[in-house]
Enzyme design. Structure first.
Site, mmCIF file in Angstrom:
data_model
loop_
_atom_site.group_PDB
_atom_site.id
_atom_site.type_symbol
_atom_site.label_atom_id
_atom_site.label_comp_id
_atom_site.label_asym_id
_atom_site.label_seq_id
_atom_site.Cartn_x
_atom_site.Cartn_y
_atom_site.Cartn_z
ATOM 1 C CB SER A 198 19.292 52.536 32.916
ATOM 2 O OG SER A 198 19.905 53.170 34.013
ATOM 3 C CG ASP A 254 17.167 49.391 39.970
ATOM 4 O OD1 ASP A 254 18.014 50.226 40.336
ATOM 5 O OD2 ASP A 254 16.597 49.452 38.861
ATOM 6 C CG HIS A 276 19.903 49.443 37.397
ATOM 7 N ND1 HIS A 276 18.752 50.171 37.204
ATOM 8 C CD2 HIS A 276 20.810 49.953 36.518
ATOM 9 C CE1 HIS A 276 18.945 51.081 36.271
ATOM 10 N NE2 HIS A 276 20.194 50.961 35.815
#
Length: 310
Positions: A156, A255, A285
């Protein structure tokens, strides 16, 4: 593909979000839930040794956690930069990810607890990740580094930092990154036009990380006046991607950030960089740790290990 049944079962228990409710994130409060590991300590992957220490840099003493997978004379090294939207995450929250990365790959993993926004906006986290990586190359003997293989990784926002460190290393030439692994990376902090990436619309609501929350999350990192069009802030904005490390880019079907990760991979490929990609269908995600016990997703660590050892 629809959500994996086990993930859907959990998500069905969540209350529906109010589309009229203003999104307001208080970092100190959000960290309480976002920093909670999902796997109990006794169920996490075991490695040969784990050491916590602080790395002195010109900016601050940065905590790191060193994972040694087995006892041997030298090791390739994998830097790991945790996610958390630049304002959350720490060594504990991502311990469940660093352990299998070390165990499966055979790399000594060094997880970095970089300074976080809003207390420390851009470029603090990036500077910390770069400086600790440089420190590693200067302490070959202490770390039993093999002196050849120095890979970086992140999930991320940590994927953003890994990509940006690669750009910095190419320009500064103080050390050489051999490979980069980006797990569902956040690579574009410019939200002036969300139509650039269909996944921001397709996965806008109902999948954990929601598109409407992204500007608020990233505002803490940008609060010092950073320009989201700066490639060190949004690596996907970099036009010259030549001579960057070979990359493995992992994305998740449901995501909002899926398409920017895949576009960055394609941009690297067009620039002559060796790239491998894998989109995991039916998942959201942040699935490392949380959902990698499921058969459909647990090979992500094996895939990463194979890439690192090619």
């Amino acid at each position: 593909m629809s959500l994996h049944p086990e993930i859907k079962k959990l998500f069905d228990t969540f209350p529906a979000s109010d589309p009229n409710e203003e999104i307001k994130v208080i970092p100190e409060e959000a960290r309480k839930s976002m920093n909670a590991p999902s796997i109990p300590l006794e169920k996490r992957v075991q490695v040969h040794s784990i050491e916590d220490k602080k790395v002195p840099t010109s900016e601050a003493d940065i905590p790191v956690r060193i994972y040694t997978p087995e006892e041997k004379s030298s090791y390739p090294i994998l830097m790991y930069f945790h996610g958390g939207a630049f304002f959350s995450g720490n060594l504990e929250s991502h311990d469940e990810i660093a352990r299998p990365l070390a165990s499966v790959s055979g790399y000594k993993v060094i997880a970095v607890d970089m300074r976080l926004a809003p207390e420390h906006p851009y470029p603090a986290a990036l500077v910390d990740c770069y400086n600790v990586t440089k420190w590693v190359t200067e302490h070959k003997g202490e770390l039993n580094w093999d002196g050849e293989n120095l890979a970086i990784s992140g999930d991320s926002s940590g994927g953003n930092l890994a990509a940006a460190v690669s750009l910095m290393a190419r320009e500064k030439r103080e050390f050489t990154i051999t490979k980069q692994v980006l797990f569902y990376p956040s690579l574009d902090l410019d939200f002036s036009d969300i139509s650039r990436y269909p996944s921001l619309t397709e996965n806008r609501k109902g999948y954990g990380l929601e598109t409407d929350a992204l500007p608020e999350f990233n505002s803490f990192y940008l609060s010092g006046g950073a320009d989201p069009n700066d490639p060190l802030v949004s690596p996907i904005k970099e036009e010259n991607l030549e001579n960057l490390p070979a990359a493995l880019v992992i994305t998740a079907e449901h995501d909002p950030l899926r398409d920017e990760g895949e576009r960055f991979a394609e941009n690297l490929r067009k620039s002559g960089v060796h790239v491998e990609t894998k989109r995991y269908d039916g998942v959201v995600h942040g699935f490392l740790g949380k959902w990698t016990h499921l058969d459909e997703f647990k090979d992500v660590y094996q895939r990463t290990g194979e890439f690192l050892n090619k």
